[in-house]
Design a protein around this motif. Sequence first.
Motif, PDB file in Angstrom:
ATOM      1  N   GLY A 170       9.922  36.067  67.463  1.00  0.00           N
ATOM      2  CA  GLY A 170      11.073  35.177  67.552  1.00  0.00           C
ATOM      3  C   GLY A 170      10.887  34.132  68.619  1.00  0.00           C
ATOM      4  N   MET A 171      11.867  33.192  68.688  1.00  0.00           N
ATOM      5  CA  MET A 171      11.807  32.126  69.680  1.00  0.00           C
ATOM      6  C   MET A 171      12.423  32.596  70.996  1.00  0.00           C
ATOM      7  N   ASP A 172      12.000  31.968  72.039  1.00  0.00           N
ATOM      8  CA  ASP A 172      12.528  32.269  73.368  1.00  0.00           C
ATOM      9  C   ASP A 172      14.028  31.973  73.390  1.00  0.00           C
ATOM     10  N   GLY A 173      14.823  32.898  73.900  1.00  0.00           N
ATOM     11  CA  GLY A 173      16.263  32.723  73.894  1.00  0.00           C
ATOM     12  C   GLY A 173      16.795  31.809  74.976  1.00  0.00           C
ATOM     13  N   ARG A 174      15.946  31.370  75.888  1.00  0.00           N
ATOM     14  CA  ARG A 174      16.417  30.519  76.970  1.00  0.00           C
ATOM     15  C   ARG A 174      16.726  29.115  76.464  1.00  0.00           C
ATOM     16  N   GLU A 175      17.772  28.501  76.990  1.00  0.00           N
ATOM     17  CA  GLU A 175      18.175  27.162  76.595  1.00  0.00           C
ATOM     18  C   GLU A 175      17.936  26.180  77.731  1.00  0.00           C
ATOM     19  N   SER A 176      17.575  24.977  77.371  1.00  0.00           N
ATOM     20  CA  SER A 176      17.378  23.932  78.364  1.00  0.00           C
ATOM     21  C   SER A 176      18.578  22.993  78.353  1.00  0.00           C
ATOM     22  N   THR A 177      19.140  22.717  79.503  1.00  0.00           N
ATOM     23  CA  THR A 177      20.286  21.803  79.587  1.00  0.00           C
ATOM     24  C   THR A 177      19.837  20.385  79.925  1.00  0.00           C
ATOM     25  N   GLU A 178      18.509  20.190  80.071  1.00  0.00           N
ATOM     26  CA  GLU A 178      17.994  18.880  80.437  1.00  0.00           C
ATOM     27  C   GLU A 178      18.120  17.922  79.261  1.00  0.00           C
ATOM     28  N   ASP A 179      18.559  16.712  79.522  1.00  0.00           N
ATOM     29  CA  ASP A 179      18.669  15.689  78.502  1.00  0.00           C
ATOM     30  C   ASP A 179      17.263  15.218  78.136  1.00  0.00           C
ATOM     31  N   ASN A 180      16.852  15.433  76.876  1.00  0.00           N
ATOM     32  CA  ASN A 180      15.505  15.050  76.477  1.00  0.00           C
ATOM     33  C   ASN A 180      15.458  13.654  75.867  1.00  0.00           C
ATOM     34  N   GLY A 181      16.539  12.926  75.930  1.00  0.00           N
ATOM     35  CA  GLY A 181      16.520  11.539  75.490  1.00  0.00           C
ATOM     36  C   GLY A 181      16.722  11.332  74.006  1.00  0.00           C
ATOM     37  N   TRP A 182      17.078  12.378  73.269  1.00  0.00           N
ATOM     38  CA  TRP A 182      17.297  12.264  71.832  1.00  0.00           C
ATOM     39  C   TRP A 182      18.787  12.288  71.509  1.00  0.00           C
ATOM     40  N   ARG A 183      19.142  11.605  70.426  1.00  0.00           N
ATOM     41  CA  ARG A 183      20.527  11.602  69.946  1.00  0.00           C
ATOM     42  C   ARG A 183      20.510  11.615  68.420  1.00  0.00           C
ATOM     43  N   VAL A 184      21.605  12.056  67.839  1.00  0.00           N
ATOM     44  CA  VAL A 184      21.771  12.053  66.382  1.00  0.00           C
ATOM     45  C   VAL A 184      22.560  10.814  65.993  1.00  0.00           C
ATOM     46  N   SER A 185      21.971   9.990  65.152  1.00  0.00           N
ATOM     47  CA  SER A 185      22.661   8.801  64.632  1.00  0.00           C
ATOM     48  C   SER A 185      22.839   8.975  63.127  1.00  0.00           C
ATOM     49  N   ARG A 186      24.046   8.746  62.659  1.00  0.00           N
ATOM     50  CA  ARG A 186      24.339   8.922  61.236  1.00  0.00           C
ATOM     51  C   ARG A 186      23.998   7.647  60.459  1.00  0.00           C
ATOM     52  N   THR A 187      23.319   7.838  59.331  1.00  0.00           N
ATOM     53  CA  THR A 187      23.034   6.710  58.452  1.00  0.00           C
ATOM     54  C   THR A 187      24.263   6.412  57.601  1.00  0.00           C
ATOM     55  N   GLU A 188      24.155   5.401  56.747  1.00  0.00           N
ATOM     56  CA  GLU A 188      25.261   5.063  55.846  1.00  0.00           C
ATOM     57  C   GLU A 188      25.589   6.232  54.926  1.00  0.00           C
ATOM     58  N   GLU A 189      24.584   7.045  54.608  1.00  0.00           N
ATOM     59  CA  GLU A 189      24.798   8.236  53.772  1.00  0.00           C
ATOM     60  C   GLU A 189      25.190   9.447  54.605  1.00  0.00           C
ATOM     61  N   GLN A 190      25.366   9.241  55.925  1.00  0.00           N
ATOM     62  CA  GLN A 190      25.737  10.288  56.872  1.00  0.00           C
ATOM     63  C   GLN A 190      24.610  11.286  57.134  1.00  0.00           C
ATOM     64  N   VAL A 191      23.380  10.884  56.867  1.00  0.00           N
ATOM     65  CA  VAL A 191      22.227  11.728  57.185  1.00  0.00           C
ATOM     66  C   VAL A 191      22.053  11.755  58.701  1.00  0.00           C
ATOM     67  N   PRO A 192      21.894  12.941  59.313  1.00  0.00           N
ATOM     68  CA  PRO A 192      21.749  13.042  60.783  1.00  0.00           C
ATOM     69  C   PRO A 192      20.336  12.685  61.234  1.00  0.00           C
ATOM     70  N   ARG A 193      20.114  11.418  61.493  1.00  0.00           N
ATOM     71  CA  ARG A 193      18.795  10.927  61.897  1.00  0.00           C
ATOM     72  C   ARG A 193      18.628  11.094  63.408  1.00  0.00           C
ATOM     73  N   LEU A 194      17.487  11.640  63.812  1.00  0.00           N
ATOM     74  CA  LEU A 194      17.171  11.839  65.225  1.00  0.00           C
ATOM     75  C   LEU A 194      16.451  10.606  65.767  1.00  0.00           C
ATOM     76  N   LEU A 195      17.023  10.002  66.809  1.00  0.00           N
ATOM     77  CA  LEU A 195      16.454   8.821  67.440  1.00  0.00           C
ATOM     78  C   LEU A 195      16.392   9.029  68.943  1.00  0.00           C
ATOM     79  N   GLN A 196      15.459   8.324  69.569  1.00  0.00           N
ATOM     80  CA  GLN A 196      15.325   8.404  71.024  1.00  0.00           C
ATOM     81  C   GLN A 196      16.092   7.276  71.691  1.00  0.00           C
ATOM     82  N   SER A 197      16.737   7.615  72.806  1.00  0.00           N
ATOM     83  CA  SER A 197      17.415   6.584  73.580  1.00  0.00           C
ATOM     84  C   SER A 197      16.424   5.736  74.350  1.00  0.00           C
TER      85      SER A 197
END
Length: 625
Positions: free
Chosen positions: A514-541
């Motif tokens: 399994g994956m490591d259960g620890r979570e990182s609270t550091e902002d990695n510079g990514w955000r979810v931007s919705r397209t016209e079809e509402q697809v959750p596209r991942l983009l970097q700030s």
Amino acid sequence: MPANGERLSAVARQRRLREARSASSTPRASTPDATSQQVQPESVTIEQKPQAVGDGEADEQPLAVSNQFSTLVEASTVHFSSSREIENINERSVKVRLSRGQKCAILGTCCLWVKEGVVSVYGAILQASTATFRIYSPANYALPTIEALTSNAEFELDSLGGGVQNLPYRGVRDVWPSTGAGNLKLSFHILGHSIEQDAKALRRPKELNTDAWKTVLSQFPSPASTTSRSSSSPRIVVCGRRSSGVSTLVRHLSNRLLTQQGSKGLVSLVDLDSSMPEFTPPGTISMLHIQEPVLGPPFTHLVLSKHKHVRVFRMHFLGEIDPTDLSDWHLERVNDLLALERRIRAQKDNMPVIIVVPKWLENIEQQTASLIWKMMQPTDIVCMDTRQSSPHLQPWKTLAETDGCRIHQIPAQTFDRIPPLREHELYMQSYFHMSESSSNQSYWVDTPVLALDPVNLNYGKKIPDIGGVLLLGGNVALEDTRDALEEGIAAILLVRQQHIEEDPASLDKGFDIGMDGRESTEDNGWRVSRTEEQVPRLLQSHRSHDAFPYSEKQSYCIGLGMVTGLNVVKRQISLVTPLPSQALLKRPKGCQLALVVQRATSDARFTSHWARREMRSTRGRSQDP
């Protein structure tokens, strides 16, 4: 009696034997003209001289014997008769007898059962037992030979289905035995050893001759042969350029190490070659255990989430890597697999390890190379390049000399001449046509991929199946996301959602770690931007190719899918994938899916062109009278 497949009388057999002996004392005729499609028959019977050693001595030098299987080149066009060396058991099975050093080559698919003595095939040393092994031998790859290692060896070859012969488009046509020749119920042909190459018949199959590797292979003892528990098993790093025989050598090494250990052997493989991996689809790297010899090219033994003889622990998707664009997130996933192998190694006593190092790791900084070296801890490096200053040994040579790691340099061998694009398509097609039986044994379906029923995944609901879509390579505008997605090849990642505390053992049951259960609270510079079809596209700030939205501890790849449609009204993305639908729809609690789409390369890899050709070829056949 006729000699076209019926049993000859005793008088006729004696006459054939006298003619063969007489012919063997005269010079051979020149190679037949290219217009001749068959090899002229010679006798297949040879008197066996008594051996001075017992059957158990399998490492004796091969005897200098003439080729008793030269007539069997004709087996592809006639139903061969019974002889001392080969005998039909029934319409689907053949029994073969060999003496030490004698070989026969196989074209097609079959199951091998060794009944007496010891034989070698694809580097595996197989002793007489009740076990059976699948052999896949297409004509566009060098044909494996079965060689007797004892004074007498007997084995049975049984026809094998499985569907790989029925793929609607193979990239290279006519790679399996012709169904219009010989015994229609046999899925394989037995060809003569040392087939003479005709310059005017370039499509003639050639033998997989690895005699030059025997000296190197003999230097790797198995755990069973070590004298004490403190003795370490070999940890072998394999490197070399593409099409130099690296993949074939890896199979020979793993097969030899497995069969030296007996029926319960294990070999750990860390495959870092994302271009053409051995068991997983293109674009991925993996860490896995091999539990049985593999007797065929990679496209015949690709693995889904489960397999009877290959256990995948973790797989990451890297896509197509340009060495100039090698990033931190690539190296983090390499380190993750090496660290995982070390943890498992601590629990498995004395297990051999093979690590495939790709070309894109050759130019890393020395500090990074030192860290990777400490994690690999190799005992040997096998380089498919004999040059003293081989670039494939950089930056490992200095580290190896410091640590006393042995370096073996052997000549590169080009066994198979398949264009990279066609080989990539063959891998992809084989993967997408695969399925798994209840016994976790793979088989192939012949329905065109684009005609298969897709899995519909939600992306717009409160708790969506798909939490993000990432497009690798290039700068695709947000409004062009849909065009980039449709009919694209997407890696399917299982991703842990934020702020979820979960036992790692409760994650994906198809994979074992399994994956490591620890979570990182550091902002990695990514955000979810919705397209016209509402697809959750991942983009970097902030633009940087060194970043990836998901940590290697929080995500891993479970397979590939092909996007066949996007339903804006229902907010669904349709995927065709060989993975079972429950692996996508019934995920562990707190996990979502992410799609990572690799941009098509300049030579059209990571496209679905082959899938569209499948549909066209199928429609063309359906219109034939």
